[in-house]
Design a protein around this motif. Structure first.
Motif, mmCIF file in Angstrom:
data_model
loop_
_atom_site.group_PDB
_atom_site.id
_atom_site.type_symbol
_atom_site.label_atom_id
_atom_site.label_comp_id
_atom_site.label_asym_id
_atom_site.label_seq_id
_atom_site.Cartn_x
_atom_site.Cartn_y
_atom_site.Cartn_z
ATOM 1 N N ALA A 255 0.828 -1.206 0.000
ATOM 2 C CA ALA A 255 0.000 0.000 0.000
ATOM 3 C C ALA A 255 0.862 1.256 0.000
ATOM 4 O O ALA A 255 0.548 2.247 -0.672
ATOM 5 N N ASP A 258 2.173 1.751 -3.512
ATOM 6 C CA ASP A 258 1.149 2.351 -4.370
ATOM 7 C C ASP A 258 1.028 3.847 -4.119
ATOM 8 O O ASP A 258 0.816 4.638 -5.056
ATOM 9 N N ARG A 331 -6.343 4.294 -11.206
ATOM 10 C CA ARG A 331 -5.895 4.478 -9.827
ATOM 11 C C ARG A 331 -4.777 5.494 -9.697
ATOM 12 O O ARG A 331 -4.375 5.843 -8.592
ATOM 13 N N SER A 468 -6.887 6.476 8.145
ATOM 14 C CA SER A 468 -8.022 6.548 7.215
ATOM 15 C C SER A 468 -7.919 7.725 6.247
ATOM 16 O O SER A 468 -8.209 7.572 5.058
ATOM 17 N N PRO A 474 -6.811 2.810 1.358
ATOM 18 C CA PRO A 474 -7.306 1.518 0.831
ATOM 19 C C PRO A 474 -6.921 0.334 1.717
ATOM 20 O O PRO A 474 -7.713 -0.600 1.890
ATOM 21 N N ARG A 477 -9.190 0.273 4.804
ATOM 22 C CA ARG A 477 -10.531 -0.245 4.494
ATOM 23 C C ARG A 477 -10.515 -1.767 4.432
ATOM 24 O O ARG A 477 -11.476 -2.426 4.855
ATOM 25 N N GLY A 478 -9.428 -2.323 3.906
ATOM 26 C CA GLY A 478 -9.321 -3.779 3.905
ATOM 27 C C GLY A 478 -9.219 -4.355 5.307
ATOM 28 O O GLY A 478 -9.777 -5.426 5.593
#
Length: 507
Positions: A255, A258, A331, A468, A474, A477-478
């Protein structure tokens, strides 16, 4: 004198017999030993006077015939040892036994039709368990144990015992029968640390069917994908689902990577690498730059279609791009201009600059000088550097600056500051000043890794609240989605102690 000479002869014979018997496993009588340059050959036979029939278990003394078994044993004195065992065939004299003739077995010494002694087989088994096939075979050759990598793997498979006890804590993950071609699922007993099943595919129905046949499973450790979670919920609704520690830390790092990819444009502006003069590029770099321009035009077309409210399926149909490529573009994940990688010239650049200033501008001569200093790279690497340097001076433009790849930036930002070089520290400081959100994401990533290592599950809720609104949203949230399917609030971060096993191979 004759009595003393005879006594010395007997003592020498007894010493030689003791030494020869010490080479072989217990229960054998050594007839003679043949020492050669390439190994030691021991001729031996069993001490037992009789044998028991494998069918009726009645003792038999009548010998039918003899044959020789060649067996490898533990090396001695740096030489391989080969046993030549004289095995007997006995006649079963029990009237009602259907077996008339049977071969002599060496129980505890070697198995049925074995080509290695049992004590050697145990060492080969442990080598296969600890090192695997190819590394284990390399060490076995140094230990004078001539076994191949395939033999090591066969021994491990043959001696693996299936657990008879019921399963309570298992791990489920992907398994590559053939990498990038065919995948299945592996189920590991995490209490005993051994695999228990290899499923032929990764389908939800297959995994759910296997889990349904083991209702005693209380904890299932899995990756953070939805497939294994749905299979567990369907087959074992009361089982606790755990995201194991390795997947948690790996997904958090992915993450952050990304997030770095999404911030490459401000990073390039901060490093002054937004403008590229094609005159300064070598032939290979020019091909990469042209490919980047084509990809940039495709990215603009995809983003324009997305602004027109087209679905991903419609964009794929019109552009003929892969679905994953379209999704990455939407994205914000854009490819770098160059395929930036660590150059073998990085450590030699100060020396090259000094020689260049002295007047040595020939690429071949620079390469020969570097070779004398211990450089292991090719001539083309040095020649490309010299060409780029020469063109920059000829056009009186500053040399092109490349922005490092997203992987390089993420690695530098997550490395401890006291372990960075001076150049990397300046690079990280420039990036954090241009993209402050990345600096916050790095701090959050370090907090998450420390939380998982310490099994501090009480810190999970504050961390989710802080992460958050960050680029790691992301991933958070997972985490929240994983907690929804878990039976406990902190079960997602459980794997630090209870399920500290990597399930799966292709890492």
């Amino acid at each position: 004198m004759a009595f003393a000479s005879d006594l010395r002869t007997r003592r020498a014979a007894m010493t030689a017999c003791f030494q020869a018997n010490a080479l072989t496993p217990a229960g054998l009588i050594v007839d003679r030993v043949k020492v050669e340059a390439n190994g030691i050959e021991v001729f031996a036979r069993s001490k037992a006077a009789d044998a028991r029939c494998p069918l009726c278990s009645s003792p038999a003394r009548r010998i039918h015939s003899r044959y020789v078994r060649r067996v490898a044993d533990l090396p001695f004195g740096g030489r391989p040892v080969r046993l030549r065992l004289t095995a007997r065939r006995f006649v079963c004299e029990h009237a009602r036994c259907p077996r008339r003739i049977f071969g002599e077995t060496f129980a505890g010494l070697l198995g049925h039709r074995a080509r290695r002694a049992e004590r050697l087989e145990i060492i080969v088994h442990h080598l296969g368990l600890v090192l695997g096939g190819r590394p284990g075979a390399g060490l076995a050759r140094r230990l004078m144990l001539p076994v191949s990598n395939d033999t090591l793997l066969r021994v491990v498979r043959r001696r693996t015992m299936r657990p008879d006890a019921p399963l309570h804590v298992v791990g489920v993950d992907d398994w590559a029968f053939r990498r990038n071609r065919r995948y299945g699922s592996i189920v590991v007993d995490l209490e005993r640390r051994r695999p228990v099943a290899l499923l032929p595919d990764r389908e939800i129905a297959t995994v759910a069917a296997w889990l349904g046949r083991h209702p005693g499973i209380a904890v299932v450790a899995r990756d953070r994908g939805a497939g294994y979670g749905e299979a567990t919920t369907r087959a074992l609704p009361r089982a606790v689902q755990v995201a194991d520690r390795w997947h948690l830390m790996e997904n958090a790092s992915a993450a952050f990577l990304d997030a770095v990819r999404g911030a490459m444009q401000p990073i390039r502006r901060a490093l002054g690498a937004t403008r590229i003069d094609p005159k300064l590029l070598t032939a290979a770099e020019r091909l990469q730059y042209e490919g980047y321009q084509r990809r940039a035009r495709a990215d603009d077309a995809v983003l324009g279609m997305a602004c027109e409210r087209l679905t991903i399926k419609a964009i794929v149909r019109q552009t003929a791009l892969a679905r994953g490529t379209v999704r990455r573009i939407l994205r914000g994940e854009h490819a770098d201009v160059f395929r930036t990688r660590q150059s073998s010239l990085e450590a030699w650049l100060p020396i090259l600059d000094a020689w260049w200033v002295e007047g040595c501008t020939n690429g071949a001569e620079l390469w020969r000088r570097l070779r004398r200093q211990g450089f292991q790279g090719s001539l083309r690497v040095v020649a490309d550097w010299a060409t780029r340097r020469r063109r920059a001076e000829a056009t009186e433009l500053r040399q092109i600056q490349r922005a490092p790849s997203a992987e390089t930036i993420a690695k530098a930002m997550t490395t401890e500051r006291d372990r960075l070089t001076k150049g990397d520290a300046i690079l990280v400081a420039s990036i954090e000043a241009a993209a402050p959100d990345l600096a916050k994401a790095r701090v959050l990533l370090e907090r998450f890794h420390a939380m998982v290592r310490r099994d501090a599950s009480q810190e999970l809720d504050p961390w989710i609240a802080d992460a958050s609104p960050s680029p790691l949203a992301p991933f958070t949230r997972g985490i929240v989605r994983d907690r929804a399917v878990s039976s406990g609030a902190a079960e997602t971060a459980l794997a630090a102690r209870r399920v500290d096993v990597r399930v799966g191979g292709e890492r």
